[in-house]
Design a protein around this motif. Structure first.
Motif, PDB file in Angstrom:
ATOM      1  N   THR A 145       0.831  -1.207   0.000  1.00  0.00           N
ATOM      2  CA  THR A 145       0.000   0.000   0.000  1.00  0.00           C
ATOM      3  C   THR A 145       0.869   1.262   0.000  1.00  0.00           C
ATOM      4  O   THR A 145       0.349   2.354  -0.192  1.00  0.00           O
ATOM      5  N   THR A 146       2.168   1.120   0.218  1.00  0.00           N
ATOM      6  CA  THR A 146       3.164   2.207   0.301  1.00  0.00           C
ATOM      7  C   THR A 146       2.826   3.226   1.384  1.00  0.00           C
ATOM      8  O   THR A 146       3.306   4.352   1.355  1.00  0.00           O
ATOM      9  N   PHE A 147       2.019   2.822   2.357  1.00  0.00           N
ATOM     10  CA  PHE A 147       1.497   3.786   3.317  1.00  0.00           C
ATOM     11  C   PHE A 147       0.784   3.020   4.419  1.00  0.00           C
ATOM     12  O   PHE A 147       0.140   2.015   4.138  1.00  0.00           O
ATOM     13  N   VAL A 148       0.941   3.433   5.660  1.00  0.00           N
ATOM     14  CA  VAL A 148       0.088   2.851   6.698  1.00  0.00           C
ATOM     15  C   VAL A 148      -0.531   3.955   7.547  1.00  0.00           C
ATOM     16  O   VAL A 148       0.094   5.004   7.772  1.00  0.00           O
ATOM     17  N   ASN A 149      -1.761   3.744   7.949  1.00  0.00           N
ATOM     18  CA  ASN A 149      -2.348   4.547   9.031  1.00  0.00           C
ATOM     19  C   ASN A 149      -3.279   3.621   9.809  1.00  0.00           C
ATOM     20  O   ASN A 149      -3.420   2.452   9.439  1.00  0.00           O
ATOM     21  N   PRO A 150      -3.880   4.079  10.914  1.00  0.00           N
ATOM     22  CA  PRO A 150      -4.654   3.135  11.729  1.00  0.00           C
ATOM     23  C   PRO A 150      -5.779   2.446  10.965  1.00  0.00           C
ATOM     24  O   PRO A 150      -6.198   1.347  11.341  1.00  0.00           O
ATOM     25  N   ASP A 151      -6.249   3.075   9.862  1.00  0.00           N
ATOM     26  CA  ASP A 151      -7.340   2.445   9.118  1.00  0.00           C
ATOM     27  C   ASP A 151      -6.845   1.430   8.096  1.00  0.00           C
ATOM     28  O   ASP A 151      -7.645   0.793   7.413  1.00  0.00           O
ATOM     29  N   THR A 152      -5.504   1.307   7.956  1.00  0.00           N
ATOM     30  CA  THR A 152      -4.969   0.299   7.031  1.00  0.00           C
ATOM     31  C   THR A 152      -5.313  -1.103   7.520  1.00  0.00           C
ATOM     32  O   THR A 152      -5.468  -2.025   6.730  1.00  0.00           O
ATOM     33  N   PHE A 153      -5.398  -1.262   8.837  1.00  0.00           N
ATOM     34  CA  PHE A 153      -5.675  -2.592   9.418  1.00  0.00           C
ATOM     35  C   PHE A 153      -6.955  -2.533  10.244  1.00  0.00           C
ATOM     36  O   PHE A 153      -6.915  -2.589  11.465  1.00  0.00           O
ATOM     37  N   PRO A 154      -8.118  -2.396   9.587  1.00  0.00           N
ATOM     38  CA  PRO A 154      -9.370  -2.240  10.334  1.00  0.00           C
ATOM     39  C   PRO A 154      -9.824  -3.565  10.947  1.00  0.00           C
ATOM     40  O   PRO A 154      -9.268  -4.621  10.632  1.00  0.00           O
ATOM     41  N   ILE A 155     -10.844  -3.494  11.819  1.00  0.00           N
ATOM     42  CA  ILE A 155     -11.356  -4.701  12.465  1.00  0.00           C
ATOM     43  C   ILE A 155     -11.819  -5.712  11.430  1.00  0.00           C
ATOM     44  O   ILE A 155     -11.625  -6.912  11.575  1.00  0.00           O
ATOM     45  N   ILE A 156     -12.426  -5.178  10.360  1.00  0.00           N
ATOM     46  CA  ILE A 156     -13.011  -6.082   9.363  1.00  0.00           C
ATOM     47  C   ILE A 156     -11.934  -6.966   8.742  1.00  0.00           C
ATOM     48  O   ILE A 156     -12.209  -8.087   8.325  1.00  0.00           O
ATOM     49  N   LEU A 157     -10.664  -6.483   8.709  1.00  0.00           N
ATOM     50  CA  LEU A 157      -9.576  -7.295   8.160  1.00  0.00           C
ATOM     51  C   LEU A 157      -9.423  -8.588   8.962  1.00  0.00           C
ATOM     52  O   LEU A 157      -9.272  -9.675   8.389  1.00  0.00           O
ATOM     53  N   SER A 158      -9.488  -8.468  10.294  1.00  0.00           N
ATOM     54  CA  SER A 158      -9.389  -9.661  11.141  1.00  0.00           C
ATOM     55  C   SER A 158     -10.517 -10.638  10.828  1.00  0.00           C
ATOM     56  O   SER A 158     -10.306 -11.852  10.782  1.00  0.00           O
ATOM     57  N   LEU A 159     -11.725 -10.076  10.634  1.00  0.00           N
ATOM     58  CA  LEU A 159     -12.864 -10.947  10.331  1.00  0.00           C
ATOM     59  C   LEU A 159     -12.674 -11.601   8.965  1.00  0.00           C
ATOM     60  O   LEU A 159     -12.924 -12.794   8.796  1.00  0.00           O
ATOM     61  N   TYR A 160     -12.193 -10.802   7.977  1.00  0.00           N
ATOM     62  CA  TYR A 160     -11.953 -11.355   6.641  1.00  0.00           C
ATOM     63  C   TYR A 160     -10.951 -12.507   6.697  1.00  0.00           C
ATOM     64  O   TYR A 160     -11.093 -13.489   5.975  1.00  0.00           O
ATOM     65  N   LEU A 161      -9.916 -12.360   7.530  1.00  0.00           N
ATOM     66  CA  LEU A 161      -8.907 -13.416   7.607  1.00  0.00           C
ATOM     67  C   LEU A 161      -9.524 -14.715   8.122  1.00  0.00           C
ATOM     68  O   LEU A 161      -9.248 -15.790   7.596  1.00  0.00           O
ATOM     69  N   LEU A 162     -10.388 -14.588   9.142  1.00  0.00           N
ATOM     70  CA  LEU A 162     -11.019 -15.804   9.662  1.00  0.00           C
ATOM     71  C   LEU A 162     -11.961 -16.404   8.617  1.00  0.00           C
ATOM     72  O   LEU A 162     -12.014 -17.631   8.445  1.00  0.00           O
ATOM     73  N   ILE A 163     -12.682 -15.524   7.892  1.00  0.00           N
ATOM     74  CA  ILE A 163     -13.536 -15.995   6.794  1.00  0.00           C
ATOM     75  C   ILE A 163     -12.685 -16.763   5.788  1.00  0.00           C
ATOM     76  O   ILE A 163     -13.028 -17.880   5.375  1.00  0.00           O
ATOM     77  N   GLY A 164     -11.535 -16.180   5.428  1.00  0.00           N
ATOM     78  CA  GLY A 164     -10.643 -16.834   4.466  1.00  0.00           C
ATOM     79  C   GLY A 164     -10.180 -18.188   4.979  1.00  0.00           C
ATOM     80  O   GLY A 164     -10.144 -19.171   4.235  1.00  0.00           O
ATOM     81  N   ALA A 165      -9.845 -18.251   6.274  1.00  0.00           N
ATOM     82  CA  ALA A 165      -9.341 -19.499   6.841  1.00  0.00           C
ATOM     83  C   ALA A 165     -10.419 -20.579   6.824  1.00  0.00           C
ATOM     84  O   ALA A 165     -10.144 -21.739   6.528  1.00  0.00           O
ATOM     85  N   VAL A 166     -11.666 -20.189   7.131  1.00  0.00           N
ATOM     86  CA  VAL A 166     -12.746 -21.180   7.157  1.00  0.00           C
ATOM     87  C   VAL A 166     -13.065 -21.650   5.742  1.00  0.00           C
ATOM     88  O   VAL A 166     -13.289 -22.840   5.507  1.00  0.00           O
ATOM     89  N   ILE A 167     -13.045 -20.727   4.780  1.00  0.00           N
ATOM     90  CA  ILE A 167     -13.342 -21.124   3.401  1.00  0.00           C
ATOM     91  C   ILE A 167     -12.223 -22.003   2.853  1.00  0.00           C
ATOM     92  O   ILE A 167     -12.467 -22.937   2.085  1.00  0.00           O
TER      93      ILE A 167
END
Lengths: 300, 340
Positions: free
Chosen positions: B244-266
């Motif tokens: 992303t060439t950039f980070v701020n607190p919104d780069t890693f939102p809560i939904i990312l954690s949920l997406y990762l678990l979704i990805g793991a289950v799928i």
């Protein structure tokens, strides 16, 4: 001169408004606990279900229904909605691992949030309150009638649920199904339907907290995000197993956060959420099943 | 080695080699933009692998792996953006810092089980953005940290990159970087999880009591799983920051954690062979939903949710569950043929 001076008056006001928000957190936390006890799963869509119900309430009110008519109609709709959700998407994965069910509820969260955006748009709307925003003065302390009303409604709902679970046959069936599904089935409790009813009641509590919080924070599709997080915190604090714990956890959290953000400058509004979760993590480390949770002893 | 095990191993090694060959030549057909998208798939691939070690193999649910990604991402961003360190060196460091955080969190996590642990990790992911904003001296607050154009940043984010005698566009560079790291980490996970440690992890998942009574040091291995898993997430977060060439607190939102678990289950928990499916799902399904269903606000989320729920209802054990189910009759037949 009022008793205790203005500092004391301010303190009492903060406590009462904390109890009001705490009642809202507690209702949603109780909804989470009901579902956890019935299906051993955290319903991440609980807040969004409440948000959606609140939009339905607003739609009814705007098409001319009186407030309390719309209020009870919405609770009825929320009940049916909760039962339908359990029957359609939760029941098929009943035997799948807990993670799978969690994923389904996350899917519901995303879907309901999107649906509200789609149907009603993303702008914030004012939601009417059942109670006047005027204040009544008791011994020099000003209490808002709205805060007192919210506390009253939350307590009434919790009280009614307690009576229902404690003193009716259906309530007994619901408790039995949650506690020991196999044995309940043997004595003729229709466990599947009991779980669906549990989802229905939880959905009603979610709708209730949505309609109580909407006048305070305005209604929009993301309204319940923060409320859900605090409700989760309250449920963990009280113990996921314990309905009383959920209510107490909600009240403690509401009052505590209100006092902290008023009196501790460093924390303010910005660090409220991290502090809430830090406290909860600390509680979990000392008492891993929450303040009121039972420690389970498993047979090998 | 039984014949069945030999067949499985052969099939797995073959699948790995085919995948490596495909990934090497793929950029010839991808445009520059698509290459960057597939680079993100590689990043999710690494993160899901890490989550799978913890949730799939050891049975500890984490709803907060985005937080470990954030720790890795910020490690890289602070070193490259503030201290001009060469970006490639920060990737393993980011993994180590996140892995250290994982070990530290793994110790108190020993006291929690099941959904309590899930909620504790969720709490970390929820609280982290606010903490990052508050301590803006290190993290740049809401402004974040810019990597674009920094001297330590390969290609500075816009120049072509010269590597091993080849000239690559920045996006192709990202593609090869993420997938090389992903392939190496995959091999490590395969070796580690296929051996003694993987067996121990699975024993813990299936029954902690039985594992203990067979002499497994429960606290050691559970914490180790946390650390290893967070290491993978930290590397993924580091690559995410570079991409992303950039980070701020919104780069890693809560939904990312949920997406990762979704990805793991799928993908299918407890197996490494379906992870590409979960990573592709995270990257492409939201896009597809908005492209082909409706662009009205909210409509793509509804489509995404419907797809997600249908996929999970049809494949409650993920892609590898399906593969196992459809492969079982065949392998059983081969196995029996050998015995007769």
């Amino acid at each position: 001169m009022e008793p205790g001076g203005p500092l004391m008056a301010n303190f009492l006001q903060q406590v009462v408004s904390g109890l009001a928000t705490g009642g809202i957190y507690g209702s949603l936390a109780l909804a989470l606990v009901l579902i956890y006890r019935a299906t051993r799963v955290i319903n991440f869509a609980q807040g969004e279900m409440g948000m959606f119900a609140t939009f339905i309430a607003l739609w009814l009110i705007e098409s001319g229904w009186p407030y309390w008519g719309a209020f009870f109609a919405t609770l009825a709709i929320a009940f049916v909605g909760g039962v339908v959700v359990e029957r359609v998407v939760i029941r098929p994965v009943e035997r799948a691992p807990a993670v799978t069910v969690v994923i389904i509820t996350i899917g519901l969260l995303i879907g309901l949030n999107g649906a509200a955006f789609w149907i009603w748009g993303g702008e914030t709307r004012a939601f009417p309150s059942a109670f006047s925003t005027r204040a009544i003065h008791v011994g020099g302390v000003a209490f808002s009638i709205q805060d007192l009303g919210v506390i009253g409604v939350s307590l009434a709902a919790v009280g009614l649920l307690y009576v229902f679970f404690r003193f009716t046959k259906l309530g007994l069936g619901l408790r039995a199904a949650a506690l020991n599904p196999e044995a309940s089935r043997l004595v003729g409790v229709r466990v599947g339907w009991m779980l669906a009813l549990g989802w229905g009641f939880a959905s009603v509590l979610g709708a209730l907290s949505g309609m109580m919080v909407a006048p305070l924070v305005f209604l929009d599709p993301n309204m319940m995000r923060a409320v859900l997080l605090y409700a989760l915190a309250a449920a963990i604090l009280g113990g996921l197993d314990s309905p009383i714990g959920a209510v107490v956890g909600g009240l403690v959290l509401g009052v505590g956060l209100n006092l902290i953000s008023t009196y501790v400058d460093f924390i303010g509004d910005q660090l409220k959420l991290p502090v809430a979760f830090a406290v909860i993590l600390a509680v979990l480390l000392v008492k891993p099943t929450g303040l009121f949770g039972r420690t389970t002893v498993r047979r090998v | 080695m039984t014949r069945r095990r030999a067949i499985t191993l052969g099939a797995q090694a073959g699948a790995f080699l085919v995948a490596v060959a495909l990934l090497t030549v793929l950029p010839h057909w991808l445009g520059d933009f698509r290459a960057s998208q597939v680079a993100y798939v590689g990043i999710y691939f690494i993160a899901i692998m890490g989550l799978n070690i913890l949730t799939g193999y050891t049975g500890q649910i984490s709803l907060g792996h985005g937080a470990f990604m954030a720790i890795g991402g910020y490690t890289t961003a602070i070193m490259v953006g503030h201290h001009n360190v060469r970006d490639l060196w920060t990737i393993p460091l980011a993994g180590l810092v996140a892995g250290g955080a994982g070990l530290l969190f793994g110790v108190p996590a020993l006291r929690l089980s099941g959904l309590y642990l899930a909620l504790a990790t969720f709490a970390i992911a929820v609280a982290l953005p606010a903490v990052l904003k508050k301590f803006d001296h290190f993290t740049g607050g809401t402004q974040g940290i810019q990597l674009f154009g920094r001297p330590g940043f390969t290609g500075k984010g816009y120049e072509n990159v010269h590597v091993l005698g080849q000239t690559l566009t920045f996006n192709n560079w990202l593609y090869y970087l993420t997938w090389t790291v992903a392939a190496v980490l995959f091999l490590i996970a395969w070796l580690v999880l296929g051996g003694r440690m993987g067996r121990t992890f699975r024993a813990i998942r299936d029954s902690e009591i039985a594992a203990t009574s067979s002499g497994v040091n429960l606290p050691l291995y559970k914490t180790l799983a946390f650390g290893l898993s967070a290491f993978y997430a930290g590397v993924a977060g580091s690559l995410f920051a570079l991409a992303t060439t950039f980070v701020n607190p919104d780069t890693f939102p809560i939904i990312l954690s949920l997406y990762l678990l979704i990805g793991a289950v799928i993908s299918g928990l407890g197996s490494l062979w379906g992870i590409a499916a979960g990573a592709l799902f995270i990257q492409y399904v939201p896009d597809l939903a908005s492209k082909y269903v409706s662009k009205a606000p909210g409509a793509p989320s509804v489509a995404y949710a419907v797809i997600l729920i249908i996929v999970v209802l049809l494949l409650p054990f993920g892609l590898t569950g399906l593969i196992r189910k459809s492969a079982r009759p065949l392998t059983d037949r081969l196995f029996r043929g050998h015995n007769q």
